[in-house]
Scaffold this active site. Sequence first.
Site, PDB file in Angstrom:
ATOM      1  N   SER A 271       0.828  -1.218   0.000  1.00 19.19           N
ATOM      2  CA  SER A 271       0.000   0.000   0.000  1.00 19.19           C
ATOM      3  C   SER A 271       0.857   1.262   0.000  1.00 19.19           C
ATOM      4  O   SER A 271       0.535   2.245  -0.686  1.00 19.19           O
ATOM      5  CB  SER A 271      -0.956   0.018   1.191  1.00 19.19           C
ATOM      6  OG  SER A 271      -0.271  -0.190   2.399  1.00 19.19           O
ATOM      7  N   HIS A 301      -1.802  -8.877   2.157  1.00 15.24           N
ATOM      8  CA  HIS A 301      -1.483  -7.584   2.795  1.00 15.24           C
ATOM      9  C   HIS A 301      -2.635  -7.240   3.767  1.00 15.24           C
ATOM     10  O   HIS A 301      -2.902  -8.013   4.678  1.00 15.24           O
ATOM     11  CB  HIS A 301      -1.256  -6.548   1.688  1.00 15.24           C
ATOM     12  CG  HIS A 301      -0.716  -5.224   2.138  1.00 15.24           C
ATOM     13  ND1 HIS A 301      -0.043  -5.034   3.309  1.00 15.24           N
ATOM     14  CD2 HIS A 301      -0.752  -3.984   1.531  1.00 15.24           C
ATOM     15  CE1 HIS A 301       0.308  -3.756   3.431  1.00 15.24           C
ATOM     16  NE2 HIS A 301      -0.110  -3.092   2.373  1.00 15.24           N
ATOM     17  N   HIS A 347       5.991 -12.582   7.724  1.00 16.49           N
ATOM     18  CA  HIS A 347       6.208 -11.212   7.265  1.00 16.49           C
ATOM     19  C   HIS A 347       7.400 -11.174   6.311  1.00 16.49           C
ATOM     20  O   HIS A 347       8.340 -11.956   6.452  1.00 16.49           O
ATOM     21  CB  HIS A 347       6.468 -10.254   8.440  1.00 16.49           C
ATOM     22  CG  HIS A 347       6.205  -8.837   8.091  1.00 16.49           C
ATOM     23  ND1 HIS A 347       7.175  -8.025   7.556  1.00 16.49           N
ATOM     24  CD2 HIS A 347       5.070  -8.096   8.146  1.00 16.49           C
ATOM     25  CE1 HIS A 347       6.643  -6.839   7.317  1.00 16.49           C
ATOM     26  NE2 HIS A 347       5.377  -6.851   7.651  1.00 16.49           N
ATOM     27  N   ARG A 356       3.293  -4.487  16.847  1.00 13.37           N
ATOM     28  CA  ARG A 356       1.890  -4.067  16.692  1.00 13.37           C
ATOM     29  C   ARG A 356       0.960  -5.175  17.212  1.00 13.37           C
ATOM     30  O   ARG A 356      -0.132  -4.907  17.695  1.00 13.37           O
ATOM     31  CB  ARG A 356       1.581  -3.760  15.215  1.00 13.37           C
ATOM     32  CG  ARG A 356       2.434  -2.625  14.656  1.00 13.37           C
ATOM     33  CD  ARG A 356       2.239  -2.464  13.153  1.00 13.37           C
ATOM     34  NE  ARG A 356       2.584  -3.671  12.416  1.00 13.37           N
ATOM     35  CZ  ARG A 356       2.400  -3.843  11.111  1.00 13.37           C
ATOM     36  NH1 ARG A 356       1.870  -2.871  10.385  1.00 13.37           N
ATOM     37  NH2 ARG A 356       2.750  -4.971  10.521  1.00 13.37           N
ATOM     38  N   ASP A 402      -2.031  -8.306  11.917  1.00 12.20           N
ATOM     39  CA  ASP A 402      -3.390  -8.755  11.588  1.00 12.20           C
ATOM     40  C   ASP A 402      -3.873  -9.912  12.447  1.00 12.20           C
ATOM     41  O   ASP A 402      -5.070 -10.172  12.510  1.00 12.20           O
ATOM     42  CB  ASP A 402      -3.449  -9.145  10.104  1.00 12.20           C
ATOM     43  CG  ASP A 402      -3.100  -7.975   9.218  1.00 12.20           C
ATOM     44  OD1 ASP A 402      -3.747  -6.933   9.350  1.00 12.20           O
ATOM     45  OD2 ASP A 402      -2.152  -8.086   8.423  1.00 12.20           O
TER      46      ASP A 402
HETATM   47  N1  AMX Z   1       1.372 -19.574   6.259  1.00 15.68           N
HETATM   48  C1  AMX Z   1       1.766 -20.502   5.354  1.00 15.68           C
HETATM   49  N2  AMX Z   1       2.830 -20.332   4.549  1.00 15.68           N
HETATM   50  C2  AMX Z   1       3.521 -19.193   4.691  1.00 15.68           C
HETATM   51  C3  AMX Z   1       3.187 -18.207   5.640  1.00 15.68           C
HETATM   52  C4  AMX Z   1       2.049 -18.434   6.433  1.00 15.68           C
HETATM   53  N3  AMX Z   1       1.620 -17.543   7.320  1.00 15.68           N
HETATM   54  N4  AMX Z   1       4.079 -17.191   5.541  1.00 15.68           N
HETATM   55  C5  AMX Z   1       4.942 -17.534   4.562  1.00 15.68           C
HETATM   56  N5  AMX Z   1       4.604 -18.738   4.045  1.00 15.68           N
HETATM   57  C6  AMX Z   1       5.217 -19.443   2.935  1.00 15.68           C
HETATM   58  C7  AMX Z   1       5.128 -18.575   1.680  1.00 15.68           C
HETATM   59  O1  AMX Z   1       3.836 -18.708   1.087  1.00 15.68           O
HETATM   60  C8  AMX Z   1       6.255 -19.160   0.846  1.00 15.68           C
HETATM   61  O2  AMX Z   1       5.815 -20.379   0.320  1.00 15.68           O
HETATM   62  P1  AMX Z   1       6.254 -20.885  -1.148  1.00 15.68           P
HETATM   63  O3  AMX Z   1       7.749 -20.907  -1.114  1.00 15.68           O
HETATM   64  O4  AMX Z   1       5.595 -22.182  -1.284  1.00 15.68           O
HETATM   65  O5  AMX Z   1       5.747 -19.813  -2.083  1.00 15.68           O
HETATM   66  C9  AMX Z   1       7.320 -19.458   1.913  1.00 15.68           C
HETATM   67  O6  AMX Z   1       6.601 -19.584   3.167  1.00 15.68           O
HETATM   68  C10 AMX Z   1       8.366 -18.383   2.071  1.00 15.68           C
HETATM   69  O7  AMX Z   1       7.716 -17.144   2.292  1.00 15.68           O
HETATM   70  P2  AMX Z   1       8.403 -16.023   3.197  1.00 15.68           P
HETATM   71  O8  AMX Z   1       9.662 -15.607   2.512  1.00 15.68           O
HETATM   72  O9  AMX Z   1       8.492 -16.482   4.602  1.00 15.68           O
HETATM   73  O10 AMX Z   1       7.312 -14.878   3.175  1.00 15.68           O
HETATM   74  P3  AMX Z   1       7.072 -13.770   2.048  1.00 15.68           P
HETATM   75  O11 AMX Z   1       7.971 -12.631   2.320  1.00 15.68           O
HETATM   76  O12 AMX Z   1       7.099 -14.339   0.683  1.00 15.68           O
HETATM   77  O13 AMX Z   1       5.551 -13.361   2.337  1.00 15.68           O
HETATM   78  C11 AMX Z   1       3.717 -12.794   3.705  1.00 15.68           C
HETATM   79  C12 AMX Z   1       5.208 -12.579   3.459  1.00 15.68           C
HETATM   80  C13 AMX Z   1       3.243 -11.847   4.800  1.00 15.68           C
HETATM   81  C14 AMX Z   1       2.943 -12.463   2.427  1.00 15.68           C
HETATM   82  C15 AMX Z   1       3.481 -14.262   4.138  1.00 15.68           C
HETATM   83  O14 AMX Z   1       4.133 -14.511   5.367  1.00 15.68           O
HETATM   84  C16 AMX Z   1       2.010 -14.616   4.258  1.00 15.68           C
HETATM   85  O15 AMX Z   1       1.403 -14.978   3.247  1.00 15.68           O
HETATM   86  N6  AMX Z   1       1.415 -14.521   5.486  1.00 15.68           N
HETATM   87  C17 AMX Z   1       0.010 -14.770   5.677  1.00 15.68           C
HETATM   88  C18 AMX Z   1      -0.810 -13.578   5.193  1.00 15.68           C
HETATM   89  C19 AMX Z   1      -0.644 -12.393   6.109  1.00 15.68           C
HETATM   90  O16 AMX Z   1      -0.729 -12.502   7.326  1.00 15.68           O
HETATM   91  N7  AMX Z   1      -0.431 -11.207   5.521  1.00 15.68           N
HETATM   92  C20 AMX Z   1      -0.340  -9.950   6.289  1.00 15.68           C
HETATM   93  C21 AMX Z   1       1.065  -9.409   6.377  1.00 15.68           C
HETATM   94  C22 AMX Z   1       1.099  -8.099   7.129  1.00 15.68           C
HETATM   95  C23 AMX Z   1       0.384  -7.042   6.342  1.00 15.68           C
HETATM   96  O17 AMX Z   1       0.805  -6.650   5.268  1.00 15.68           O
HETATM   97  N8  AMX Z   1      -0.722  -6.540   6.832  1.00 15.68           N
END
Ligand code: AMX
Length: 463
Positions: A271, A301, A347, A356, A402
Amino acid sequence: MALFRISTKRVLEVQKISSTNLLRPLSDASTDLKKVLNEKVPQEQERVKAFRKSHGSTKVGDVTVDMMYGGMRGIKGLVWEPSVLDPEEGIRFRGKSIPECQKLLPKAPGGAEPLPEGLFWLLITGDVPTDAQVKAISQEWAARSSLPSHVVKTLNDLPKNIHPMTQFSAAITLLNSESEFVKAYGSGVHKSKYWESVYEDSMNLIAKLPGVAATIYRNTYKDGKGLGSVDSGKDWSWNFANMLGYDNPQFIELLRLYLTIHSDHEGGNVSAHTTHLVGSALSDPYLSFAAGMNGLAGPLHGLANQEVLVWLQKLRAKVGDNPSDEKLKDFIWSTLKSGQVVPGYGHAVLRKTDPRYTCQREFALKHLPEDSLFKLVSQVYKVVPPILLETGKVKNPWPNVDAHSGVLLQYYGMKEMNYYTVLFGVSRALGVLASLVWDRALGLPIERPKSLSTDLLIKAVKA
Ligand code: AMX
């Protein structure tokens, strides 16, 4: 070209030192924010000019092929003034941690949580404001809060099944009819003055967001009526709660905390980066922020605010209240095995529990320690991280912001989880618009990084 590398730690140190030295509080403690900025902008322009002159060709990082395919993680490619995110420690707003902000920023009479107005002052000026300065912002936002009739009419005409974030984004886009920047640009204003109308638009937009958000809430979930009028003697969050139809003082305190902590998370998140990028084309603040909100509406996000509650409800339906850790583990593994993420965990930058999350947990421990959903959230906090670690791929197994916000809103009766990301969006305006004002004040150009095709990248690497 100078080739020494600067570590993230060093960048943070330099940022801390330079902001302490140069963004000094004004001696007259003016309550006129624009006047304060008028004094700061030339100082800051000079500082950046001198820094670029002496270090313009200093290297601050390398780019690898993995970074290019991996969502640009770790590439230092943006300047963002209001906040910096440390992977271990979490967010600092102009060098201040969340507990420091809770301590230092002005509060409502009898309140314990910081007023978001004060955080905005801090984000945009670098100074901790006085009570009088914060009061002046509350009054200014109240005075700027009225909505144009075409925005209200459009929102009233939208079908109730349109997602609240879609309504929010549409309304913000429509508000660009009010843009002072568009007028100023059209009248040929000199680019050194762009920041002034961007500031006006940003203040107007922030002032109008609670009315937009409350209209969406009341249209979608209530009878569409009952929007209270804005009281200029009250703060921004009080007025927002009032327009939403909530008068519980604890809920209003929660809203103050919520709107403070969701405001900014440095510049690289979707964002923030989107608002900054679209603004770089000199799209006005309404269009830029609406674009950012479309990014916030993604489930990885800001929509995670909603997704956590949806997931918790599924969990509760499956395992009931007071489940054993074993039952919880089975549910979490079934989420992962079906190829879904555990929302609220992980994250891209953080590598520890999000502060947070921690401050919301502390709020819950203080106000709702016996709530069954809070107890479930606490149990999930214990059970999820080891499982995510066990997958061997999740870089951060800890909860983010979140994972905790929804349970608090549920407790105070805001049950409509599809709405939660709108609250996130109202708060996010504070950070990204503070930054947008500085983008124009510093004369940052249109953003245009270089992309390569895979063929060209292979060729470049071989060469
Ligand atoms: N549950 C399951 N798998 C997860 C995970 C979770 N909470 N967090 C990361 N992973 C997985 C990724 O999908 C990725 O899988 P892949 O290799 O099969 O594609 C692997 O772990 C490596 O990812 P990462 O390097 O640890 O995370 P990232 O930087 O690519 O993504 C984020 C970060 C937040 C998108 C991810 O942790 C996620 O999807 N979390 C759940 C959604 C969430 O809570 N989003 C909110 C974030 C905060 C915000 O912006 N408000």
